[in-house]
Design a protein around this motif. Structure first.
Motif, PDB file in Angstrom:
ATOM      1  N   ALA A   1      67.070   6.868  11.567  1.00 56.30           N
ATOM      2  CA  ALA A   1      66.624   7.804  12.471  1.00 56.30           C
ATOM      3  C   ALA A   1      67.596   8.681  12.775  1.00 56.30           C
ATOM      4  O   ALA A   1      67.430  10.052  13.248  1.00 56.30           O
TER       5      ALA A   1
ATOM      6  N   LYS B   1      65.835  12.149  12.778  1.00 59.71           N
ATOM      7  CA  LYS B   1      65.404  12.744  13.817  1.00 59.71           C
ATOM      8  C   LYS B   1      66.612  13.623  14.652  1.00 59.71           C
ATOM      9  O   LYS B   1      66.269  14.492  15.423  1.00 59.71           O
TER      10      LYS B   1
ATOM     11  N   ILE C   1      69.010   1.001  16.524  1.00 56.88           N
ATOM     12  CA  ILE C   1      68.660   2.496  15.974  1.00 56.88           C
ATOM     13  C   ILE C   1      69.220   2.388  14.604  1.00 56.88           C
ATOM     14  O   ILE C   1      70.476   2.555  14.384  1.00 56.88           O
TER      15      ILE C   1
ATOM     16  N   GLU D   1      66.727  -0.274   7.372  1.00 55.94           N
ATOM     17  CA  GLU D   1      65.748   0.574   7.528  1.00 55.94           C
ATOM     18  C   GLU D   1      65.783   2.096   7.305  1.00 55.94           C
ATOM     19  O   GLU D   1      67.028   2.405   7.295  1.00 55.94           O
ATOM     20  N   GLN D   2      64.743   2.632   7.361  1.00 51.16           N
ATOM     21  CA  GLN D   2      64.711   4.284   7.153  1.00 51.16           C
ATOM     22  C   GLN D   2      65.595   4.801   8.356  1.00 51.16           C
ATOM     23  O   GLN D   2      65.355   4.547   9.475  1.00 51.16           O
TER      24      GLN D   2
ATOM     25  N   SER E   1      59.694   9.217  20.759  1.00 54.47           N
ATOM     26  CA  SER E   1      58.321   8.712  19.999  1.00 54.47           C
ATOM     27  C   SER E   1      58.445   7.517  19.321  1.00 54.47           C
ATOM     28  O   SER E   1      57.533   7.101  18.239  1.00 54.47           O
ATOM     29  N   ASP E   2      59.282   6.543  19.712  1.00 50.73           N
ATOM     30  CA  ASP E   2      59.475   5.271  19.207  1.00 50.73           C
ATOM     31  C   ASP E   2      59.434   4.240  20.364  1.00 50.73           C
ATOM     32  O   ASP E   2      60.689   4.036  21.002  1.00 50.73           O
ATOM     33  N   PRO E   3      58.615   3.511  20.694  1.00 46.98           N
ATOM     34  CA  PRO E   3      58.403   2.496  21.902  1.00 46.98           C
ATOM     35  C   PRO E   3      59.551   1.489  21.693  1.00 46.98           C
ATOM     36  O   PRO E   3      60.043   1.049  22.949  1.00 46.98           O
ATOM     37  N   GLN E   4      59.975   0.891  20.541  1.00 45.66           N
ATOM     38  CA  GLN E   4      61.039   0.099  20.310  1.00 45.66           C
ATOM     39  C   GLN E   4      62.331   0.489  20.767  1.00 45.66           C
ATOM     40  O   GLN E   4      63.096  -0.061  21.565  1.00 45.66           O
ATOM     41  N   ALA E   5      62.538   1.700  20.435  1.00 50.07           N
ATOM     42  CA  ALA E   5      63.815   2.635  20.941  1.00 50.07           C
ATOM     43  C   ALA E   5      63.847   2.669  22.366  1.00 50.07           C
ATOM     44  O   ALA E   5      64.926   2.553  22.782  1.00 50.07           O
TER      45      ALA E   5
ATOM     46  N   VAL F   1      65.148   9.686  20.058  1.00 51.42           N
ATOM     47  CA  VAL F   1      64.509   8.874  19.183  1.00 51.42           C
ATOM     48  C   VAL F   1      63.538   8.101  19.942  1.00 51.42           C
ATOM     49  O   VAL F   1      62.129   8.010  19.535  1.00 51.42           O
ATOM     50  N   ALA F   2      63.693   7.743  21.401  1.00 48.64           N
ATOM     51  CA  ALA F   2      62.947   6.953  21.927  1.00 48.64           C
ATOM     52  C   ALA F   2      61.670   7.687  22.582  1.00 48.64           C
ATOM     53  O   ALA F   2      60.486   7.038  23.003  1.00 48.64           O
TER      54      ALA F   2
END
Length: 163
Positions: free
Chosen positions: A7, A62, A33, A4-5, A138-142, A135-136
C-alpha cells in the motif's frame, strides 16, 4: 517486508538514505501495512523514477514516501509524476544539517504538494504513521492497527516522574 500487495511505496535518492528510511519500513511493519522500498534518483535515474511513479496507483499503492537530501528533488519529482499523496523525508546533511533538504521539499509550487516531515529518523517514523493514517481511511485493519499504536504510545507515558 510483507508479501501482501504493498500500500506504501518507500523511495530514496541513494543507498546512503536507507539507514533513515529503514525506520519507515520498521514502523509500517509494526502497523501491519504492506510496503516496498526502492532506490531511485531524480537526477541519476529519472526514467526509473518516472516509470515507478506513473505505475504506482495502478499497482495499488496508496501513498509514496520519498527520502532525499542535498537538492532533495526526489519527492517533488515524484509528486509531479503521480496523483498519489507524496510524503517527503529530508535527510540530514553535512552542509546545513538537512535544512536545505527540508526547505527544498517544503517550497513546492502550488498544485504539486509534498507533505514534508521532520529531518531524519523522526521524520521517517512520522511519515510512516501519516501514511498509515491515509491507508486507514479505506482499510479497517489499518485503522485498528493505528488506533492500537496510538493507545500503546499513550500508555507508555507515565503520569508521574520516576527515579
Amino acid at each position: 517486508m510483507s508479501t501482501e500487495q504493498p500500500a506504501v511505496g518507500i523511495i530514496m535518492g541513494s543507498q546512503s538514505d536507507w539507514p533513515v528510511m529503514k525506520n519507515v519500513a520498521l514502523t509500517l511493519d509494526k502497523l501491519g501495512i504492506a510496503h516496498e522500498a526502492r532506490v531511485m534518483s531524480a537526477h541519476r535515474t529519472p526514467d526509473r523514477l518516472a516509470d515507478y511513479c506513473r505505475a504506482a496507483r495502478g499497482r495499488g499503492l496508496k501513498v509514496i514516501i520519498a527520502g532525499a537530501g542535498m537538492a532533495a528533488a526526489l519527492p517533488g519529482a515524484a509528486a509531479a509524476l503521480t496523483p498519489l499523496p507524496v510524503l517527503g523525508v529530508p535527510m540530514e546533511g553535512k552542509l546545513m544539517g538537512g535544512l536545505d533538504a527540508l526547505l527544498a521539499m517544503a517550497q513546492m509550487p502550488g498544485g504539486v504538494p509534498v507533505g514534508t516531515l521532520a529531518v531524519g529518523k523522526a521524520g521517517a517514523v512520522n511519515a510512516a504513521v501519516l501514511a498509515a493514517s491515509i491507508v486507514a481511511l479505506s482499510d479497517p485493519q489499518a485503522a485498528q492497527a493505528l488506533d492500537d499504536f496510538r493507545a500503546a504510545q499513550t500508555a507508555g507515558v507515565p503520569e508521574l516522574p520516576e527515579d
